[in-house]
Design a protein around this motif. Structure first.
Motif, PDB file in Angstrom:
ATOM      1  N   ARG A  74     -13.368 -14.488 -10.077  1.00 11.54           N
ATOM      2  CA  ARG A  74     -13.739 -13.413 -11.016  1.00 11.54           C
ATOM      3  C   ARG A  74     -12.677 -13.254 -12.105  1.00 11.54           C
ATOM      4  O   ARG A  74     -12.991 -13.022 -13.273  1.00 11.54           O
ATOM      5  N   MET A  75     -11.408 -13.383 -11.722  1.00 11.26           N
ATOM      6  CA  MET A  75     -10.346 -13.248 -12.735  1.00 11.26           C
ATOM      7  C   MET A  75     -10.423 -14.364 -13.769  1.00 11.26           C
ATOM      8  O   MET A  75     -10.267 -14.124 -14.968  1.00 11.26           O
ATOM      9  N   LEU A  76     -10.679 -15.578 -13.306  1.00  5.35           N
ATOM     10  CA  LEU A  76     -10.753 -16.711 -14.245  1.00  5.35           C
ATOM     11  C   LEU A  76     -11.930 -16.543 -15.212  1.00  5.35           C
ATOM     12  O   LEU A  76     -11.891 -17.024 -16.337  1.00  5.35           O
ATOM     13  N   ALA A  77     -12.989 -15.852 -14.758  1.00  9.54           N
ATOM     14  CA  ALA A  77     -14.155 -15.610 -15.631  1.00  9.54           C
ATOM     15  C   ALA A  77     -14.010 -14.280 -16.378  1.00  9.54           C
ATOM     16  O   ALA A  77     -14.949 -13.853 -17.056  1.00  9.54           O
ATOM     17  N   ASP A  78     -12.847 -13.638 -16.229  1.00 10.85           N
ATOM     18  CA  ASP A  78     -12.565 -12.332 -16.848  1.00 10.85           C
ATOM     19  C   ASP A  78     -13.610 -11.271 -16.478  1.00 10.85           C
ATOM     20  O   ASP A  78     -13.999 -10.449 -17.303  1.00 10.85           O
ATOM     21  N   ARG A  79     -14.039 -11.326 -15.230  1.00 12.19           N
ATOM     22  CA  ARG A  79     -14.996 -10.328 -14.744  1.00 12.19           C
ATOM     23  C   ARG A  79     -14.264  -9.257 -13.940  1.00 12.19           C
ATOM     24  O   ARG A  79     -13.126  -9.462 -13.511  1.00 12.19           O
ATOM     25  N   ASP A  80     -14.928  -8.130 -13.715  1.00 14.55           N
ATOM     26  CA  ASP A  80     -14.316  -7.045 -12.939  1.00 14.55           C
ATOM     27  C   ASP A  80     -14.076  -7.488 -11.499  1.00 14.55           C
ATOM     28  O   ASP A  80     -14.847  -8.274 -10.942  1.00 14.55           O
ATOM     29  N   VAL A  81     -13.007  -6.952 -10.913  1.00 15.00           N
ATOM     30  CA  VAL A  81     -12.685  -7.253  -9.514  1.00 15.00           C
ATOM     31  C   VAL A  81     -12.678  -5.934  -8.733  1.00 15.00           C
ATOM     32  O   VAL A  81     -12.017  -4.974  -9.138  1.00 15.00           O
ATOM     33  N   THR A  82     -13.452  -5.914  -7.657  1.00  9.43           N
ATOM     34  CA  THR A  82     -13.559  -4.687  -6.850  1.00  9.43           C
ATOM     35  C   THR A  82     -12.711  -4.797  -5.590  1.00  9.43           C
ATOM     36  O   THR A  82     -12.813  -5.789  -4.857  1.00  9.43           O
ATOM     37  N   ILE A  83     -11.876  -3.789  -5.372  1.00  8.04           N
ATOM     38  CA  ILE A  83     -11.127  -3.685  -4.107  1.00  8.04           C
ATOM     39  C   ILE A  83     -11.767  -2.554  -3.306  1.00  8.04           C
ATOM     40  O   ILE A  83     -11.879  -1.428  -3.804  1.00  8.04           O
ATOM     41  N   TYR A  84     -12.204  -2.886  -2.106  1.00  6.27           N
ATOM     42  CA  TYR A  84     -12.783  -1.852  -1.244  1.00  6.27           C
ATOM     43  C   TYR A  84     -11.627  -1.092  -0.599  1.00  6.27           C
ATOM     44  O   TYR A  84     -10.745  -1.697  -0.010  1.00  6.27           O
ATOM     45  N   SER A  85     -11.598   0.211  -0.765  1.00  3.66           N
ATOM     46  CA  SER A  85     -10.523   1.132  -0.358  1.00  3.66           C
ATOM     47  C   SER A  85      -9.366   1.063  -1.354  1.00  3.66           C
ATOM     48  O   SER A  85      -9.497   0.505  -2.445  1.00  3.66           O
ATOM     49  N   ASP A  86      -8.206   1.602  -0.946  1.00  8.54           N
ATOM     50  CA  ASP A  86      -7.105   1.758  -1.916  1.00  8.54           C
ATOM     51  C   ASP A  86      -6.285   0.483  -2.106  1.00  8.54           C
ATOM     52  O   ASP A  86      -5.349   0.456  -2.896  1.00  8.54           O
ATOM     53  N   GLY A  87      -6.623  -0.575  -1.382  1.00  9.05           N
ATOM     54  CA  GLY A  87      -5.880  -1.837  -1.525  1.00  9.05           C
ATOM     55  C   GLY A  87      -4.676  -1.929  -0.607  1.00  9.05           C
ATOM     56  O   GLY A  87      -3.961  -2.926  -0.606  1.00  9.05           O
ATOM     57  N   GLY A  88      -4.460  -0.887   0.182  1.00 13.73           N
ATOM     58  CA  GLY A  88      -3.299  -0.896   1.096  1.00 13.73           C
ATOM     59  C   GLY A  88      -3.549  -1.690   2.369  1.00 13.73           C
ATOM     60  O   GLY A  88      -2.630  -1.980   3.128  1.00 13.73           O
ATOM     61  N   GLN A  89      -4.815  -2.054   2.616  1.00 13.21           N
ATOM     62  CA  GLN A  89      -5.110  -2.828   3.833  1.00 13.21           C
ATOM     63  C   GLN A  89      -4.440  -4.199   3.732  1.00 13.21           C
ATOM     64  O   GLN A  89      -4.367  -4.774   2.649  1.00 13.21           O
ATOM     65  N   THR A  90      -3.926  -4.685   4.865  1.00 13.64           N
ATOM     66  CA  THR A  90      -3.157  -5.943   4.817  1.00 13.64           C
ATOM     67  C   THR A  90      -3.870  -7.061   5.566  1.00 13.64           C
ATOM     68  O   THR A  90      -4.643  -6.825   6.499  1.00 13.64           O
ATOM     69  N   ARG A  91      -3.574  -8.292   5.132  1.00 13.82           N
ATOM     70  CA  ARG A  91      -4.099  -9.499   5.770  1.00 13.82           C
ATOM     71  C   ARG A  91      -2.973 -10.523   5.850  1.00 13.82           C
ATOM     72  O   ARG A  91      -1.982 -10.434   5.130  1.00 13.82           O
ATOM     73  N   ASP A  92      -3.174 -11.512   6.710  1.00 15.68           N
ATOM     74  CA  ASP A  92      -2.186 -12.591   6.887  1.00 15.68           C
ATOM     75  C   ASP A  92      -2.831 -13.838   6.271  1.00 15.68           C
ATOM     76  O   ASP A  92      -3.729 -14.439   6.857  1.00 15.68           O
ATOM     77  N   PHE A  93      -2.388 -14.205   5.075  1.00 19.09           N
ATOM     78  CA  PHE A  93      -3.021 -15.313   4.347  1.00 19.09           C
ATOM     79  C   PHE A  93      -2.317 -16.626   4.657  1.00 19.09           C
ATOM     80  O   PHE A  93      -1.122 -16.774   4.394  1.00 19.09           O
ATOM     81  N   VAL A  94      -3.077 -17.579   5.199  1.00 19.02           N
ATOM     82  CA  VAL A  94      -2.506 -18.879   5.575  1.00 19.02           C
ATOM     83  C   VAL A  94      -3.257 -19.974   4.811  1.00 19.02           C
ATOM     84  O   VAL A  94      -4.488 -19.944   4.706  1.00 19.02           O
ATOM     85  N   TYR A  95      -2.489 -20.913   4.273  1.00 22.95           N
ATOM     86  CA  TYR A  95      -3.063 -21.942   3.397  1.00 22.95           C
ATOM     87  C   TYR A  95      -3.755 -23.029   4.223  1.00 22.95           C
ATOM     88  O   TYR A  95      -3.266 -23.439   5.286  1.00 22.95           O
ATOM     89  N   VAL A  96      -4.875 -23.526   3.695  1.00 23.44           N
ATOM     90  CA  VAL A  96      -5.725 -24.435   4.469  1.00 23.44           C
ATOM     91  C   VAL A  96      -5.003 -25.715   4.912  1.00 23.44           C
ATOM     92  O   VAL A  96      -5.224 -26.198   6.030  1.00 23.44           O
ATOM     93  N   ALA A  97      -4.107 -26.257   4.074  1.00 25.60           N
ATOM     94  CA  ALA A  97      -3.408 -27.495   4.480  1.00 25.60           C
ATOM     95  C   ALA A  97      -2.510 -27.231   5.693  1.00 25.60           C
ATOM     96  O   ALA A  97      -2.337 -28.104   6.545  1.00 25.60           O
ATOM     97  N   ASP A  98      -1.955 -26.020   5.761  1.00 26.67           N
ATOM     98  CA  ASP A  98      -1.134 -25.667   6.919  1.00 26.67           C
ATOM     99  C   ASP A  98      -2.002 -25.543   8.179  1.00 26.67           C
ATOM    100  O   ASP A  98      -1.590 -25.929   9.276  1.00 26.67           O
TER     101      ASP A  98
END
Ligand SMILES: NC(=O)c1ccc[n+]([C@@H]2O[C@H](COP(=O)([O-])OP(=O)(O)OC[C@H]3O[C@@H](n4cnc5c(N)ncnc54)[C@H](O)[C@@H]3O)[C@@H](O)[C@H]2O)c1
Length: 313
Positions: A200-224
């Motif tokens: 969405r950012m690359l297309a300059d479109r709006d990006v929606t965050i559900y809730s205040d954005g404080g929720q956390t995730r553990d992001f792991v890269y696919v090659a790893d």
């Protein structure tokens, strides 16, 4: 080695297939292309010298046993699944048909055809329930229970893995993946927040965050993640292993990092939190370090840049 990969036309599975072939293994892919795509395998399929065969097949169909018999794999990496948490809530029976019955059918075929080991794929974000702050990052022995039929189906399969090992000596590892991101993750899908935001950012479109954005995730890269599968072909038998970074990144931090790399200037739009979503998660990867010799090698910013390069293409 001969390896059968279910779900090998999907996001993670296709990266695993590429690595298995690059390291000289013979690969059979079983995939019904319900969410996967042959485009993901086009590099490998174009090279006539690579020992890759593809079977379009639903794992709940009776053809599965024949496919396993024909491939004669030493190891089966099982990634085919109904992966959408909200679909599992809407239709838990269908989720269980694919994720539980389909897997049991696969295990039956494995034991009939002398498969040495099954590497199963579970979800570190869905099998532990909602951990307290003090329990983060969560270890494999965390006592929490799933909050969705998807988490329940993934957890239930591990009991079958124990049983098939006790009955037939079939070895297994269950890789509990954190939030995997990287090239080939469908930006139109539900699972990949990195692809969705990045696209969405690359297309300059709006990006929606559900809730205040404080929720956390553990992001792991696919090659790893693929590194972890490759290690699990030979090590880490008969146990669950968390495959994550151990680090929490908030959705707002992720938004800021992607906006910085892409030059996106709009503010995020905030919407009501979606029911059933976790507040915080990160996975303790100490066991994977010890038993698989695995550690994540890709820094978040590096992985995000590679994913954005792919999305641009
Ligand atoms: N992406 C993540 O962040 C993540 C996190 C934790 C666990 N996982 C697990 O990793 C595995 C792969 O997920 P992914 O993100 O690559 O998703 P994906 O949708 O890209 O891959 C799943 C693949 O399985 C195939 N498939 C689905 N149902 C099938 C069936 N009945 N018979 C045959 N093939 C079938 C699909 O066509 C697809 O190619 C899944 O088991 C998922 O539960 C993924």
């Amino acid at each position: 080695m001969r390896v059968l990969v279910t779900g090998g036309a999907g996001f993670i599975g296709s990266h695993l297939v590429d690595r298995l072939l690059a390291e000289g293994n013979e690969v059979t892919v079983v995939d019904d292309l319900s969410t996967g795509n042959l485009f993901n395998l086009q590099g490998a399929r174009r090279d006539p010298d690579l020992p890759l065969s593809f079977q379009r097949l639903d794992i709940i169909s009776t053809g599965l046993e024949r496919a396993v018999a024909k491939a004669g794999p030493e190891v089966v990496c099982h990634l085919a699944a109904q992966i959408d948490v909200r679909n599992s809530v809407a239709d838990p029976v269908r989720d269980a048909m694919i994720n539980v019955i389909g897997t049991v059918q696969l295990l039956e075929a494995c034991r009939h055809h002398d498969v040495r080991k099954v590497v199963f794929t579970t979800s570190g974000g869905c099998i532990y329930g909602e951990p307290t702050a003090a329990q983060l990052p969560v270890a494999e022995d965390h006592p929490g229970h799933p909050h969705s039929p998807y988490g329940a189906s993934k957890r239930g399969v591990e009991e079958y893995l124990h049983a098939f090992h006790a009955l037939y000596g079939l070895r297994w590892s269950s890789l509990a993946l954190a939030n995997v991101y990287g090239p080939r993750q469908d930006p139109a899908g539900e699972a990949g927040v990195v692809s969705i935001f990045g696209g969405r950012m690359l297309a300059d479109r709006d990006v929606t965050i559900y809730s205040d954005g404080g929720q956390t995730r553990d992001f792991v890269y696919v090659a790893d993640v693929v590194d972890a599968f490759m290690a699990a072909l030979h090590r880490g038998d008969n146990q669950r292993l968390n495959i994550g970074t151990g680090r929490e990144t908030s959705v707002s931090e992720l938004f800021a990092a992607l906006a910085d790399i892409t030059g996106y200037a709009k503010p995020a739009i905030h919407a009501a939190p979606r029911p059933g979503e976790l507040q915080r998660i990160a996975l303790d990867n100490g066991r994977a370090a010890e038993r698989l010799g695995w550690r994540p090698a890709t820094a978040l910013r590096e992985g995000l840049s590679a994913t954005l390069d792919w999305l641009r293409g």
